[in-house]
Design a protein around this motif. Structure first.
Motif, PDB file in Angstrom:
ATOM      1  N   GLY A 264       3.495   3.986   1.388  1.00 44.63           N
ATOM      2  CA  GLY A 264       2.257   2.994   0.554  1.00 44.63           C
ATOM      3  C   GLY A 264       2.159   3.326   0.059  1.00 44.63           C
ATOM      4  O   GLY A 264       1.348   2.737  -1.596  1.00 44.63           O
TER       5      GLY A 264
ATOM      6  N   SER B  87       2.047   2.140  -4.095  1.00 40.40           N
ATOM      7  CA  SER B  87       0.986   1.667  -5.268  1.00 40.40           C
ATOM      8  C   SER B  87       0.842   2.752  -6.203  1.00 40.40           C
ATOM      9  O   SER B  87      -0.023   2.030  -7.324  1.00 40.40           O
ATOM     10  CB  SER B  87      -0.373   2.288  -4.549  1.00 40.40           C
ATOM     11  OG  SER B  87      -0.130   3.971  -4.348  1.00 40.40           O
TER      12      SER B  87
ATOM     13  N   VAL C 111       2.447  -0.203  -8.107  1.00 43.06           N
ATOM     14  CA  VAL C 111       1.882  -1.809  -8.137  1.00 43.06           C
ATOM     15  C   VAL C 111       0.483  -2.069  -8.300  1.00 43.06           C
ATOM     16  O   VAL C 111       0.087  -2.501  -9.014  1.00 43.06           O
ATOM     17  CB  VAL C 111       2.130  -1.847  -6.302  1.00 43.06           C
ATOM     18  CG1 VAL C 111       1.171  -3.302  -5.944  1.00 43.06           C
ATOM     19  CG2 VAL C 111       3.106  -2.585  -5.999  1.00 43.06           C
ATOM     20  N   VAL C 112      -0.237  -0.792  -7.809  1.00 43.70           N
ATOM     21  CA  VAL C 112      -1.345  -0.623  -8.178  1.00 43.70           C
ATOM     22  C   VAL C 112      -2.090  -0.692  -9.691  1.00 43.70           C
ATOM     23  O   VAL C 112      -2.546  -1.543 -10.651  1.00 43.70           O
ATOM     24  CB  VAL C 112      -2.458   0.395  -7.926  1.00 43.70           C
ATOM     25  CG1 VAL C 112      -4.152   0.110  -8.145  1.00 43.70           C
ATOM     26  CG2 VAL C 112      -2.682   0.162  -6.521  1.00 43.70           C
TER      27      VAL C 112
ATOM     28  N   HIS D  50       9.619  -4.528  -7.532  1.00 49.31           N
ATOM     29  CA  HIS D  50       8.764  -4.547  -6.582  1.00 49.31           C
ATOM     30  C   HIS D  50       9.759  -5.978  -6.900  1.00 49.31           C
ATOM     31  O   HIS D  50       9.631  -7.327  -6.502  1.00 49.31           O
ATOM     32  CB  HIS D  50       8.485  -5.193  -7.911  1.00 49.31           C
ATOM     33  CG  HIS D  50       7.058  -4.229  -8.411  1.00 49.31           C
ATOM     34  ND1 HIS D  50       6.194  -4.630  -8.891  1.00 49.31           N
ATOM     35  CD2 HIS D  50       6.642  -2.613  -7.570  1.00 49.31           C
ATOM     36  CE1 HIS D  50       5.785  -3.083  -9.646  1.00 49.31           C
ATOM     37  NE2 HIS D  50       5.964  -2.348  -8.485  1.00 49.31           N
TER      38      HIS D  50
ATOM     39  N   HIS E 225       0.116  -3.834  -0.455  1.00 48.22           N
ATOM     40  CA  HIS E 225       1.205  -3.748  -1.260  1.00 48.22           C
ATOM     41  C   HIS E 225       2.490  -4.173  -0.892  1.00 48.22           C
ATOM     42  O   HIS E 225       2.408  -4.604  -2.937  1.00 48.22           O
ATOM     43  CB  HIS E 225       1.081  -2.155  -1.539  1.00 48.22           C
ATOM     44  CG  HIS E 225       0.141  -0.813  -1.854  1.00 48.22           C
ATOM     45  ND1 HIS E 225      -1.194  -1.135  -2.558  1.00 48.22           N
ATOM     46  CD2 HIS E 225      -0.252  -0.038  -0.805  1.00 48.22           C
ATOM     47  CE1 HIS E 225      -2.034  -0.183  -2.388  1.00 48.22           C
ATOM     48  NE2 HIS E 225      -1.389   0.936  -1.959  1.00 48.22           N
TER      49      HIS E 225
ATOM     50  N   ASN F 287       0.592  -7.671  -2.730  1.00 50.15           N
ATOM     51  CA  ASN F 287       0.088  -7.275  -3.569  1.00 50.15           C
ATOM     52  C   ASN F 287       1.729  -7.370  -5.047  1.00 50.15           C
ATOM     53  O   ASN F 287       1.397  -7.819  -5.877  1.00 50.15           O
ATOM     54  CB  ASN F 287      -0.216  -6.448  -3.981  1.00 50.15           C
ATOM     55  CG  ASN F 287      -1.599  -6.562  -3.475  1.00 50.15           C
ATOM     56  OD1 ASN F 287      -2.147  -7.598  -2.923  1.00 50.15           O
ATOM     57  ND2 ASN F 287      -2.675  -5.435  -3.009  1.00 50.15           N
ATOM     58  N   GLY F 288       2.945  -6.307  -4.697  1.00 54.19           N
ATOM     59  CA  GLY F 288       3.060  -6.407  -5.352  1.00 54.19           C
ATOM     60  C   GLY F 288       5.060  -6.662  -4.949  1.00 54.19           C
ATOM     61  O   GLY F 288       6.054  -5.959  -6.442  1.00 54.19           O
TER      62      GLY F 288
END
Length: 472
Positions: free
Chosen positions: A47, A51, A54-55, A76, A345, A348-349
């Motif tokens: 994770g 990230s 992704v973040v 992604h 993640h 979100n991604g």
């Protein structure tokens, strides 16, 4: 002046096609744990690496290398593409090694990959979304650049010059390992050409780490917060606890408040949310505690080295020997090993279907570990049986004064030993740390124990400059 050796000519199209099929076939064999699982194997640290793109977030305890590397392939869309890249890269590296020493052929390569897939932990390292698989890639790439250079095509040289520094930089423990390979080249008196080529991945990796840490952390450092990990190791082993007890409260360290209550487990100190690093005495949580404690950690580490240098060295050697005997899948295949940082993640991604594939995998149903335990029983026996053949290959290469074979073989063995020393002494023994590299022993046993005299055959690998399907 002696003219430099010319790169080998491109092989005929039929041989290139056979090589491509062999590399693809070997890669497919190495993916079987992920295929069985129904999804790439996931670890709690996965994770954090996701990230990074992704973040995006510069994780304090991890180089900003593997996350972007994995993103190049998954984009992604799906983590499957990352582990497919793992498999292709490893298969290609094994192919290059066999070809450079005159052992390889398409049939032999597929047979070797089948044996490695069935009898070693390699396919589990390939199938997990972690930088573990890049440690053997770093060592193989450095060895091939150093000793196999004349037998590589221009495209292969370029590919290794790009890939290998990235692989070295992906995990900080790789730096001392590759430094050991560089020292090997010096001890073998292999020539300045070999030594300089062996140094390129290390120099490139250091440059990558310096640049990314300046950008992400504002610090020109290889490891801005590495002292925290050294402190955790010294606390677990005891010397740092004695330093803190002896010098507190006069030194005014934050950890003085925890004298007599520090854990004897490095992972607990680093990651337990109730540990001194992550929660103050009044119960208040500390955001990024490992980063915040780093300045104090440097002071305690230096004081500990000053007070008990011999003890620290002896404990490090003990951890090294323990790591040499621990090679297994460890804490990577159970549901609880995944943790809770991956799902947010993925949501979100990635597309929604990716989380569904993740949730339906055997690992998430806690059914993968039984398979892992069953196949892992054979790993120690394979290593024991392979050892004498690897040593026989060493003896024959030495007797034949085959500098190329000797350098490549010793690079693999030094890589195995250096890996155990680096991770055992600096981080602490964990089965998966040595499992990621232990397969070098059966690889060496197969490839080197019966060297083939004569001229190294022309390359039979697809030229990445001519083919879009190359694993490079």
């Amino acid at each position: 002046m002696v003219a430099p050796p010319k790169p080998i000519p491109a092989p005929p199209p039929v041989k290139r096609a056979a090589a491509l099929v062999a590399i693809l076939g070997g890669a497919l064999l190495l993916l079987w744990p992920a295929v069985l699982n129904g999804y790439p194997v996931i670890f709690s640290d996965t994770g954090a690496f996701i990230s990074q793109t992704v973040v995006p977030l510069m994780i304090w305890d991890k180089p900003w290398i593997y996350g972007p590397f994995a993103w190049v392939f998954h984009q992604h869309v799906s983590l499957w593409f990352t582990i497919i890249a793992h498999a292709l890269i490893v298969s290609h590296m094994v192919w290059l090694l066999g070809r450079v020493v005159g052992w390889g052929s398409p049939r032999r390569h597929v047979a070797l990959c089948l044996a490695l897939a069935a009898l070693t932990a390699l396919p589990w390292s390939v199938s997990i979304v972690m930088p573990d698989v890049l440690t053997p890639v770093a060592i193989l790439g450095t060895a091939l650049l150093a000793w196999g250079w004349p037998a590589l095509s221009r495209a292969e040289r370029a590919w290794l010059l790009v890939l290998t520094p990235i692989a070295v930089a992906s995990h900080l423990s790789n730096l001392p390992v590759i430094f050991a390979v560089l020292v090997l080249a010096l001890l073998l008196r292999a020539g300045w050409g070999v030594v300089m080529r062996a140094a390129v991945p290390l120099v490139g990796a250091i440059a990558l780490l310096l640049v990314t840490n300046v950008v992400g952390h504002g610090r020109l450092s290889i490891s801005p917060y590495g002292s925290t990990f050294l402190l955790a190791r010294m606390i677990a082993d005891g010397p740092a606890q004695r330093t803190i007890a002896a010098l507190c409260p006069e030194r005014g360290w934050y950890l003085c408040a925890f004298v007599g209550r520090l854990p004897d487990d490095a992972d607990e100190f680093l990651w337990n949310q109730t540990s001194a690093m992550n929660r103050r005495p009044d119960g208040t949580a500390i955001f990024l505690g490992g980063r915040e404690i780093a300045p104090e950690a440097r002071e305690i580490v230096m004081e500990t080295l000053r007070r008990e240098p011999g003890t620290v060295v002896m404990l490090g050697l003990g951890n090294f020997l323990t790591q040499m005997t621990r090679s297994g899948l460890g804490d990577t295949t159970r549901r609880r090993d995944v943790g809770y940082g991956v799902i947010p993640h993925l949501r979100n991604g990635f597309p929604a279907a990716e989380e569904a594939r993740f949730q339906s995998a055997l690992q998430q149903r806690d059914e993968l570990n039984a398979w892992a335990l069953a196949v892992a029983r054979v790993f120690p026996l394979v290593l024991i049986l392979a050892a004498p053949f690897a040593l026989l290959g060493w003896a024959r290469a030495h007797a034949a004064r085959d500098a190329r074979a000797l350098g490549l073989l010793l690079a693999l063995l030094v890589g195995m030993t250096g890996n155990a020393l680096a991770v055992g002494a600096l981080s602490g023994p964990h089965p998966r740390y040595q499992a990621r590299i232990a397969w070098f022993l059966p690889l060496a046993a197969v490839v080197f124990w019966r060297p083939r005299p004569g001229v190294i055959p022309a390359a039979a690998v697809p030229d990445p400059a001519r083919s879009h399907t190359s694993p490079g």
